[in-house]
Enzyme design. Structure first.
Site, PDB file in Angstrom:
ATOM      1  N   HIS A 106       0.845  -1.198   0.000  1.00 41.18           N
ATOM      2  CA  HIS A 106       0.000   0.000   0.000  1.00 41.18           C
ATOM      3  C   HIS A 106       0.873   1.237   0.000  1.00 41.18           C
ATOM      4  O   HIS A 106       2.002   1.228   0.516  1.00 41.18           O
ATOM      5  CB  HIS A 106      -1.000  -0.010   1.158  1.00 41.18           C
ATOM      6  CG  HIS A 106      -0.397  -0.028   2.530  1.00 41.18           C
ATOM      7  ND1 HIS A 106       0.008   1.110   3.181  1.00 41.18           N
ATOM      8  CD2 HIS A 106      -0.145  -1.059   3.385  1.00 41.18           C
ATOM      9  CE1 HIS A 106       0.471   0.794   4.377  1.00 41.18           C
ATOM     10  NE2 HIS A 106       0.410  -0.522   4.529  1.00 41.18           N
ATOM     11  N   ASP A 108      -0.222   4.406   1.101  1.00 39.85           N
ATOM     12  CA  ASP A 108      -0.518   5.402   2.140  1.00 39.85           C
ATOM     13  C   ASP A 108       0.178   5.044   3.453  1.00 39.85           C
ATOM     14  O   ASP A 108       0.586   3.893   3.662  1.00 39.85           O
ATOM     15  CB  ASP A 108      -2.041   5.533   2.354  1.00 39.85           C
ATOM     16  CG  ASP A 108      -2.703   4.238   2.788  1.00 39.85           C
ATOM     17  OD1 ASP A 108      -2.264   3.151   2.349  1.00 39.85           O
ATOM     18  OD2 ASP A 108      -3.653   4.287   3.581  1.00 39.85           O
ATOM     19  N   ASP A 139       6.196   0.461   7.185  1.00 45.00           N
ATOM     20  CA  ASP A 139       4.782   0.154   6.893  1.00 45.00           C
ATOM     21  C   ASP A 139       4.280   1.070   5.787  1.00 45.00           C
ATOM     22  O   ASP A 139       3.697   2.100   6.078  1.00 45.00           O
ATOM     23  CB  ASP A 139       3.975   0.308   8.183  1.00 45.00           C
ATOM     24  CG  ASP A 139       2.511  -0.041   8.013  1.00 45.00           C
ATOM     25  OD1 ASP A 139       2.145  -0.584   6.952  1.00 45.00           O
ATOM     26  OD2 ASP A 139       1.718   0.252   8.926  1.00 45.00           O
ATOM     27  N   GLU A 173      -5.013   1.616   2.512  1.00 49.93           N
ATOM     28  CA  GLU A 173      -4.974   0.446   3.400  1.00 49.93           C
ATOM     29  C   GLU A 173      -5.115   0.858   4.856  1.00 49.93           C
ATOM     30  O   GLU A 173      -5.710   0.149   5.664  1.00 49.93           O
ATOM     31  CB  GLU A 173      -3.671  -0.332   3.189  1.00 49.93           C
ATOM     32  CG  GLU A 173      -3.643  -1.698   3.861  1.00 49.93           C
ATOM     33  CD  GLU A 173      -3.078  -1.702   5.279  1.00 49.93           C
ATOM     34  OE1 GLU A 173      -3.133  -2.756   5.926  1.00 49.93           O
ATOM     35  OE2 GLU A 173      -2.597  -0.634   5.767  1.00 49.93           O
ATOM     36  N   GLU A 174      -4.554   2.028   5.192  1.00 47.44           N
ATOM     37  CA  GLU A 174      -4.582   2.471   6.597  1.00 47.44           C
ATOM     38  C   GLU A 174      -5.973   2.906   7.041  1.00 47.44           C
ATOM     39  O   GLU A 174      -6.203   3.133   8.224  1.00 47.44           O
ATOM     40  CB  GLU A 174      -3.576   3.616   6.821  1.00 47.44           C
ATOM     41  CG  GLU A 174      -2.130   3.243   6.523  1.00 47.44           C
ATOM     42  CD  GLU A 174      -1.561   2.169   7.465  1.00 47.44           C
ATOM     43  OE1 GLU A 174      -2.306   1.660   8.319  1.00 47.44           O
ATOM     44  OE2 GLU A 174      -0.383   1.841   7.311  1.00 47.44           O
ATOM     45  N   GLU A 201       2.029  -7.329   3.248  1.00 50.41           N
ATOM     46  CA  GLU A 201       2.655  -6.824   4.460  1.00 50.41           C
ATOM     47  C   GLU A 201       2.878  -7.950   5.475  1.00 50.41           C
ATOM     48  O   GLU A 201       2.024  -8.781   5.675  1.00 50.41           O
ATOM     49  CB  GLU A 201       1.714  -5.770   5.056  1.00 50.41           C
ATOM     50  CG  GLU A 201       2.299  -4.989   6.166  1.00 50.41           C
ATOM     51  CD  GLU A 201       1.373  -3.832   6.549  1.00 50.41           C
ATOM     52  OE1 GLU A 201       0.546  -3.404   5.719  1.00 50.41           O
ATOM     53  OE2 GLU A 201       1.468  -3.369   7.679  1.00 50.41           O
TER      54      GLU A 201
END
Ligand SMILES: *[C@@H]1O[C@H](CO)[C@@H](O)[C@H](O)[C@H]1NC(C)=O
Length: 208
Positions: A106, A108, A139, A173-174, A201
């Site tokens: 991802h 973001d 991340d 994703e967040e 992830e």
């Protein structure tokens, strides 16, 4: 992923295939593969402000497309939802009848408090020990870049995959990924990709 999301898990089969990418390869003369170039590309990605709640997806998309072009990968940008681009790259395999491999990451990152950072969170600062500071460095911008750098190395060595390899760079994703990975996973585009295995992830490493 930071928050617990109340959505169903994407129908992705999560397997760890890292050994595939860790096999020794001959040393390369290609300057694009030098450690400083690799770090500099990673820094550029960290410096793009894809912080929620207003991620700069336009700049991250341009960056990923420029990486794809330097690697001669096929690319397309799909906006299942307006201004929420999924960047999809493809390295076609020599046997298109085989199911494909998808490397997902991802774009973001979660928000930050400046006061809690010893170096600017959007700086991509490298300290004397070689530690790299940036929101999303773990991340998970490092993972997206590792996929690309692994491909760069494999291509330079003359490797050609049998299976097609896809890379998806997904938004949001967040904030649960409903407008990103979820839309992709339930799309005809995804069906046509004939994906067998997805890498995504994993757990964080610890800075020690
Ligand atoms: C980064 O983006 C966030 C919005 O998501 C914004 O609040 C912040 O001010 C931006 N930071 C910089 C340095 O542009």
């Amino acid at each position: 992923m930071e928050k617990a999301c109340n959505s169903h898990r994407q129908p992705f089969l999560l397997l760890h295939l890292l050994p595939l990418f860790l096999s020794p390869l001959p040393a390369l003369a290609n300057p694009a593969a030098s450690p400083s170039q690799i770090i500099s590309r990673f820094q550029q990605y960290l410096q793009i402000n894809t912080t929620q709640p207003s991620p700069d997806y336009q700049t991250s998309t341009q960056f990923i497309l420029s990486q794809a072009s330097s690697l001669s990968l096929e690319s397309r940008v799909i906006e299942f939802v307006k201004n929420k681009p999924v960047v999809l790259l493809k390295w076609p395999g020599s046997d298109p009848s085989l199911p494909s491999v998808l490397l997902n990451s991802h774009t973001d990152v979660v928000s930050f408090e400046h006061s809690k950072w010893i170096h600017p969170p959007l700086g991509g600062y490298v300290d004397r020990r070689g530690d790299i500071f940036g929101r999303g460095s773990q991340d998970m911008k490092c993972v997206g870049m590792q996929y690309l750098e692994a491909i760069r190395r494999l291509k330079a060595s003359g490797f050609r995959p049998k299976r097609s390899l896809y890379l998806s760079f997904v938004p949001d994703e967040e904030i649960c990924g409903n407008d990103g990975a979820k839309k992709l996973a339930y799309s005809d585009v995804f069906k046509d990709m004939n994906v067998e295995i997805v890498l995504d992830e994993g757990p964080h490493s610890t800075l020690s």
